[in-house]
Design an enzyme around this catalytic site. Structure first.
Site, PDB file in Angstrom:
ATOM      1  N   GLU A  97       0.840  -1.390  -0.067  1.00 21.88           N
ATOM      2  CA  GLU A  97      -0.154   0.098  -0.045  1.00 21.88           C
ATOM      3  C   GLU A  97       0.899   1.110  -0.153  1.00 21.88           C
ATOM      4  OE1 GLU A  97      -2.623  -0.665   3.410  1.00 21.88           O
ATOM      5  OE2 GLU A  97      -3.988  -1.578   2.343  1.00 21.88           O
ATOM      6  N   GLU A 128       6.858 -21.912   8.150  1.00 20.91           N
ATOM      7  CA  GLU A 128       7.327 -20.921   9.326  1.00 20.91           C
ATOM      8  C   GLU A 128       8.305 -21.589  10.484  1.00 20.91           C
ATOM      9  OE1 GLU A 128       4.545 -20.902  13.135  1.00 20.91           O
ATOM     10  OE2 GLU A 128       3.332 -20.376  11.540  1.00 20.91           O
TER      11      GLU A 128
END
Length: 318
Positions: A97, A128
């Site tokens: 963004e 992860e």
């Protein structure tokens, strides 16, 4: 070491996940499956208030993160978010963004998620646990001492994040650790240690809830604060907005009209003369300079519109 403890990649002793704050059972939601829809909404709303309070409690650390990051980026560095699962997706979202909001190059703020782009839309939680993948991600992006690496892990224990931060620190980068558990539960040696303590989740262990909300709030503040420090905002207007579609063109024209008093037609003409750069258009209007001279003046002042206009002899800054 007892059976409730294990070592992390930092050689610190931390509790197993069941003992972490983010894994505890919330006493306020024990009867969750018996609530009406209205009661569900009320409970979630009540619990979400804790996210705002957690940000307030971490204001000093967030402010330090803004200052350190802005300083590094001002000298040519980059900002990286590193995470897995929800934390990784939120980092990628915040990075994505920045270009449309502040007209930054895509490489300035980047998100790194365990499992790569595919993990944005499909769960890859098993990845992860690979600290070496986090280390490799740092090496692949040629992190240097100019860069800032933000590790995001709600429970604080994600090996992918620890591996990335340790590798970044070895390269001299500024490191920021964001977790939703207290330091006494998970220790980590970072330049800035941000703890966003929202307590147990409405659904035990589901850290996409309050932990995700508070992480989004914190990243909003961090990236926006950095861009403000870098002169990407004038007052509270996004004067570096990228004019790439009709909505953003309308926003650009509205900013110009509000700050100059020009008609929409005149603002549109000014925007075109500036090369569709609101900041430059404002400088041209307030100083009388043409595009090339205005561009040079902004460059001389590191893109800070307020300082650039104030430095000009024909200052018309409102």
């Amino acid at each position: 070491m007892n059976n409730s403890e294990k070592s992390n990649v930092n050689n610190d002793v931390i509790p197993v996940r069941g003992y972490l704050l983010t894994e505890q059972v919330n006493p306020n939601s024990l009867n969750l499956d018996q609530l009406s829809s209205v009661e569900l909404v009320e409970l979630f709303n009540s619990e979400d208030q804790k996210a705002v309070a957690a940000v307030a409690a971490a204001k000093t650390q967030l402010a330090e993160a803004i200052e350190r990051t802005a300083e590094r980026l001002r000298h040519g560095g980059r900002l990286f978010y590193v995470g897995a699962g929800t934390s990784g997706r939120l980092g990628v979202l915040d990075a994505a963004e920045c270009p449309p909001t502040f007209c930054t190059p895509p490489e300035l703020v980047q998100g790194i998620i365990a499992g790569g782009a595919g993990a944005l839309v499909r769960s890859s939680e098993d990845l992860e646990d690979r600290a070496q993948d986090g280390e490799a991600a740092i090496a692949q992006r040629h992190i240097t001492q100019l860069d800032v690496v933000v590790g995001i892990t709600a429970g604080g224990t994600t090996p992918f994040v620890h591996g990335a931060l340790n590798a970044a620190r070895q390269r001299g980068a500024t490191t920021i650790f964001i977790a939703c558990v207290p330091a006494e539960q998970v220790r980590f040696d970072a330049d800035v240690d941000i703890r966003l303590l929202t307590g147990p989740e409405v659904i035990a262990g589901s850290t996409r809830l309050k932990a995700g909300t508070v992480t989004k709030l914190a990243l909003n503040i961090l990236s926006t604060g950095v861009m403000v420090k870098l002169g990407k905002v004038y007052g509270n207007r996004m004067v570096d907005v990228a004019v790439t579609n009709q909505k953003l063109r309308d926003r650009a024209l509205q900013i110009l009209q509000d700050l100059t008093g020009l008609s929409r037609e005149a603002a549109g003409f000014l925007l075109e003369r500036s090369g569709k750069w609101v900041k430059l258009a404002l400088l041209m209007h307030w100083t009388g300079l043409e595009k090339d001279d205005g561009d040079r003046l902004l460059s001389e002042h590191q893109g800070n519109l307020r300082v650039a206009v104030a430095s000009h002899k024909n200052n018309k800054l409102p």
